[in-house]
Design a protein around this motif. Structure first.
Motif, mmCIF file in Angstrom:
data_model
loop_
_atom_site.group_PDB
_atom_site.id
_atom_site.type_symbol
_atom_site.label_atom_id
_atom_site.label_comp_id
_atom_site.label_asym_id
_atom_site.label_seq_id
_atom_site.Cartn_x
_atom_site.Cartn_y
_atom_site.Cartn_z
ATOM 1 N N THR A 32 49.571 38.164 45.675
ATOM 2 C CA THR A 32 50.540 37.327 44.972
ATOM 3 C C THR A 32 49.932 36.526 43.833
ATOM 4 O O THR A 32 50.659 36.029 42.976
ATOM 5 C CB THR A 32 51.210 36.309 45.920
ATOM 6 N N GLY A 33 48.619 36.373 43.875
ATOM 7 C CA GLY A 33 47.973 35.549 42.863
ATOM 8 C C GLY A 33 48.049 34.053 43.154
ATOM 9 O O GLY A 33 47.574 33.240 42.376
ATOM 10 N N ALA A 34 48.648 33.690 44.271
ATOM 11 C CA ALA A 34 48.732 32.272 44.635
ATOM 12 C C ALA A 34 47.335 31.751 44.966
ATOM 13 O O ALA A 34 46.542 32.465 45.565
ATOM 14 C CB ALA A 34 49.643 32.095 45.853
ATOM 15 N N PRO A 35 47.035 30.520 44.588
ATOM 16 C CA PRO A 35 45.741 29.953 44.967
ATOM 17 C C PRO A 35 45.673 29.743 46.483
ATOM 18 O O PRO A 35 46.681 29.397 47.121
ATOM 19 C CB PRO A 35 45.696 28.600 44.249
ATOM 20 N N ALA A 36 44.498 29.948 47.049
ATOM 21 C CA ALA A 36 44.326 29.837 48.505
ATOM 22 C C ALA A 36 44.780 28.483 49.032
ATOM 23 O O ALA A 36 45.353 28.392 50.118
ATOM 24 C CB ALA A 36 42.871 30.096 48.884
ATOM 25 N N GLU A 37 44.561 27.435 48.255
ATOM 26 C CA GLU A 37 44.921 26.093 48.721
ATOM 27 C C GLU A 37 46.433 25.877 48.783
ATOM 28 O O GLU A 37 46.902 24.869 49.312
ATOM 29 C CB GLU A 37 44.260 25.005 47.874
ATOM 30 N N HIS A 38 47.202 26.843 48.285
ATOM 31 C CA HIS A 38 48.661 26.742 48.361
ATOM 32 C C HIS A 38 49.254 27.611 49.468
ATOM 33 O O HIS A 38 50.466 27.623 49.665
ATOM 34 C CB HIS A 38 49.293 27.127 47.030
#
Length: 62
Positions: A32-38
């Motif tokens: 998804t390309g979402a940052p891991a912290e999200h």
């Protein structure tokens, strides 16, 4: 913010659960390309006397 709910029977070690959330997080980030912290993950562990397949409780299979 991806939110992942994972339902599973209890009985896995803390090490297994930690590895599971690391692997799922990595897959979400990769796809998804979402940052891991999200990435949020909720683990719902069930007792085997609270889960049934085909009308048979999992605790009856032992």
């Amino acid at each position: 913010m991806p939110l992942v709910h994972i339902d599973l029977l209890g009985g896995r070690s803390e090490t297994q659960l930690h590895q599971l959330v690391k692997d799922v997080t990595a897959a979400i980030v990769k796809n998804t390309g979402a940052p891991a912290e999200h990435v949020h993950i909720v683990l719902n562990e069930m007792a085997d006397n609270r889960y049934s397949v085909g009308g048979v409780m999992k605790d009856e299979e032992k």
